[in-house]
Design a protein around this motif. Structure first.
Motif, PDB file in Angstrom:
ATOM      1  N   PHE A  27       0.835  -1.207   0.000  1.00 35.06           N
ATOM      2  CA  PHE A  27       0.000   0.000   0.000  1.00 35.06           C
ATOM      3  C   PHE A  27       0.871   1.260   0.000  1.00 35.06           C
ATOM      4  O   PHE A  27       0.518   2.271  -0.620  1.00 35.06           O
ATOM      5  CB  PHE A  27      -0.941  -0.008   1.205  1.00 35.06           C
ATOM      6  CG  PHE A  27      -2.068  -0.997   1.075  1.00 35.06           C
ATOM      7  CD1 PHE A  27      -3.011  -0.880   0.049  1.00 35.06           C
ATOM      8  CD2 PHE A  27      -2.189  -2.062   1.953  1.00 35.06           C
ATOM      9  CE1 PHE A  27      -4.039  -1.788  -0.082  1.00 35.06           C
ATOM     10  CE2 PHE A  27      -3.221  -2.980   1.820  1.00 35.06           C
ATOM     11  CZ  PHE A  27      -4.151  -2.842   0.803  1.00 35.06           C
ATOM     12  N   HIS A  36       3.549   5.581  -5.780  1.00 37.81           N
ATOM     13  CA  HIS A  36       3.400   5.495  -7.237  1.00 37.81           C
ATOM     14  C   HIS A  36       2.364   6.508  -7.730  1.00 37.81           C
ATOM     15  O   HIS A  36       2.550   7.145  -8.779  1.00 37.81           O
ATOM     16  CB  HIS A  36       2.988   4.077  -7.638  1.00 37.81           C
ATOM     17  CG  HIS A  36       2.866   3.881  -9.114  1.00 37.81           C
ATOM     18  ND1 HIS A  36       1.640   3.834  -9.766  1.00 37.81           N
ATOM     19  CD2 HIS A  36       3.802   3.736 -10.086  1.00 37.81           C
ATOM     20  CE1 HIS A  36       1.837   3.653 -11.046  1.00 37.81           C
ATOM     21  NE2 HIS A  36       3.120   3.592 -11.288  1.00 37.81           N
ATOM     22  N   ALA A  37       1.276   6.664  -6.992  1.00 34.43           N
ATOM     23  CA  ALA A  37       0.262   7.648  -7.363  1.00 34.43           C
ATOM     24  C   ALA A  37       0.836   9.063  -7.317  1.00 34.43           C
ATOM     25  O   ALA A  37       0.560   9.898  -8.198  1.00 34.43           O
ATOM     26  CB  ALA A  37      -0.941   7.528  -6.436  1.00 34.43           C
ATOM     27  N   ARG A  52       2.078   1.814  -3.502  1.00 35.94           N
ATOM     28  CA  ARG A  52       0.995   2.331  -4.351  1.00 35.94           C
ATOM     29  C   ARG A  52       0.735   3.803  -4.103  1.00 35.94           C
ATOM     30  O   ARG A  52       0.456   4.561  -5.048  1.00 35.94           O
ATOM     31  CB  ARG A  52      -0.270   1.497  -4.126  1.00 35.94           C
ATOM     32  CG  ARG A  52      -0.224   0.185  -4.898  1.00 35.94           C
ATOM     33  CD  ARG A  52      -1.119  -0.893  -4.324  1.00 35.94           C
ATOM     34  NE  ARG A  52      -1.107  -2.063  -5.202  1.00 35.94           N
ATOM     35  CZ  ARG A  52      -0.085  -2.933  -5.250  1.00 35.94           C
ATOM     36  NH1 ARG A  52       0.965  -2.759  -4.475  1.00 35.94           N
ATOM     37  NH2 ARG A  52      -0.124  -3.970  -6.076  1.00 35.94           N
ATOM     38  N   ASP A  53       0.815   4.247  -2.856  1.00 36.30           N
ATOM     39  CA  ASP A  53       0.663   5.673  -2.567  1.00 36.30           C
ATOM     40  C   ASP A  53       1.790   6.482  -3.217  1.00 36.30           C
ATOM     41  O   ASP A  53       1.552   7.546  -3.816  1.00 36.30           O
ATOM     42  CB  ASP A  53       0.665   5.911  -1.053  1.00 36.30           C
ATOM     43  CG  ASP A  53      -0.606   5.395  -0.385  1.00 36.30           C
ATOM     44  OD1 ASP A  53      -1.610   5.181  -1.094  1.00 36.30           O
ATOM     45  OD2 ASP A  53      -0.584   5.172   0.844  1.00 36.30           O
ATOM     46  N   PRO A  56       3.748  -2.081  -8.735  1.00 33.79           N
ATOM     47  CA  PRO A  56       3.882  -0.718  -9.289  1.00 33.79           C
ATOM     48  C   PRO A  56       5.341  -0.353  -9.554  1.00 33.79           C
ATOM     49  O   PRO A  56       5.655   0.274 -10.566  1.00 33.79           O
ATOM     50  CB  PRO A  56       3.267   0.167  -8.197  1.00 33.79           C
ATOM     51  CG  PRO A  56       2.371  -0.745  -7.420  1.00 33.79           C
ATOM     52  CD  PRO A  56       3.069  -2.068  -7.426  1.00 33.79           C
TER      53      PRO A  56
END
Length: 339
Positions: free
Chosen positions: A32, A38-39, A35-36, A140
């Motif tokens: 997670f 990567h965003a 992913r944060d 990611p």
């Protein structure tokens, strides 16, 4: 038979379950977090001027962590072979408890096959679960870094670790059956499997499929995309280049810098640009050196595996380990009749 296998294996199973829960908890947290990040990286890429810097920062934030995780989880098959496979038969032979088992109505072969199937399945589930968790957490990052063929990364993602775990477990079982002592069998299994894990990526994996070939002209721009120039031997080498238009390809070989007629560039010309290039004020990783070399009309030849072959390589390597493991299982079943 199943109840006996469970009673003998339950402590190992409990330790494995606890270890898998710890791994899962950390990888879920890391996944997670990746992913944060990567965003956030993608949001900065709206401006082309800052995208390259954002990409570099994203990769730098997780490269070391994911590399250590891949290396650490890559040791799981070794531990399975040493702690689950090697003692499977060796402990019975060492303590003499095999006499009681082998004097029952069940045959030696059936007893051994039942043990291999029961504990081996647990080994596959454990290694496969850890691999899938890491694959999910790192996905990611892997899409951005485009390094799925990397030696350590390839062996810690998707289905390949399942094949590793099976071969390591069966190897430990066979070694234990031959050595008949637990501690030596554990040590031999660990050493032999580590040798296998070094040999396969370097000696066998590059030959699963014939490589593609291409040439890349050494313009100043292309030279500045390299990671290093030269070598400790002074050879006119260049490293860290990517195949044009295929950043996810596995480059298995890069030739030395070559002239237009295919000869290796003379060392005097290469070292002259490397050590005393004319001052032009050029920017980039290698600056004036890149400009100097580009005027020599050089190129390099690539041998590479396209990224589209990744799953073919995963399936091939997994199948190779499973087949060798099956052969060793047959050897163990044959050997146990004479033990």
């Amino acid at each position: 038979m199943i109840w006996l296998n469970w009673r003998q294996f339950r402590l190992h199973a409990l330790a494995g379950a606890v270890g898998l829960l710890v791994i899962a908890a950390y990888l879920l947290y890391l996944g997670f977090d990746v992913r944060d990040a990567h965003a956030a990286y993608r949001s900065r890429c709206a401006d082309p001027g800052t995208c390259a810097q954002a990409k570099s920062q994203f990769e730098g934030a997780y490269r070391t962590t994911l590399l250590f995780l891949a290396g650490g989880l890559g040791l799981i098959p070794v531990l399975i072979g040493a702690f689950w496979g090697a003692p499977l038969v060796a402990r019975e032979l060492e303590l003499g408890t095999h006499r009681l088992v082998w004097n029952q109505s069940i045959t030696r072969r059936r007893w051994l096959l039942g043990r291999i199937a029961f504990v081996g399945l647990a080994a596959l589930v454990f290694a496969g679960s850890a691999s899938m968790l890491l694959t999910w957490a790192a996905s990611p990052y892997d899409r951005v870094a485009a390094d799925r063929f990397g030696t350590i990364v390839f062996g810690a993602r998707h289905i390949a670790p399942i094949g590793y775990a099976f071969l390591s477990f069966v190897l430990g079982t066979v070694v234990g059956l031959l050595v008949r002592r637990t501690l030596p069998a554990m040590a031999i299994t660990g050493v032999v499997f580590l040798i296998v894990q070094f040999a396969v990526p370097n000696l066998i994996r590059p030959h699963y499929m014939p490589p593609e070939t291409t040439a890349l002209p050494m313009t100043a721009q292309n030279i500045n995309q390299a990671k290093n120039l030269g070598s400790i031997t002074g050879a006119p080498a260049i490293g860290g280049l990517q195949v044009p238009g295929a950043p996810d390809a596995w480059v298995s070989e890069i030739s030395p810098l070559r002239t237009a007629d295919g000869r290796t560039v003379p060392g005097s010309d290469f070292n002259g640009c490397l050590n005393s290039a004319p001052k032009t004020g050029a920017e980039g990783t290698f600056g004036d050196t890149a400009v100097c070399l580009s005027k020599l009309d050089l190129h390099v030849d690539f041998q590479y595996q396209p990224g589209s072959r990744y799953w073919t390589f995963q399936a091939t390597e997994t199948g190779l380990y499973l087949v060798v493991g099956a052969v060793l299982t047959a050897v163990a079943l044959r050997r146990v009749r004479r033990s």
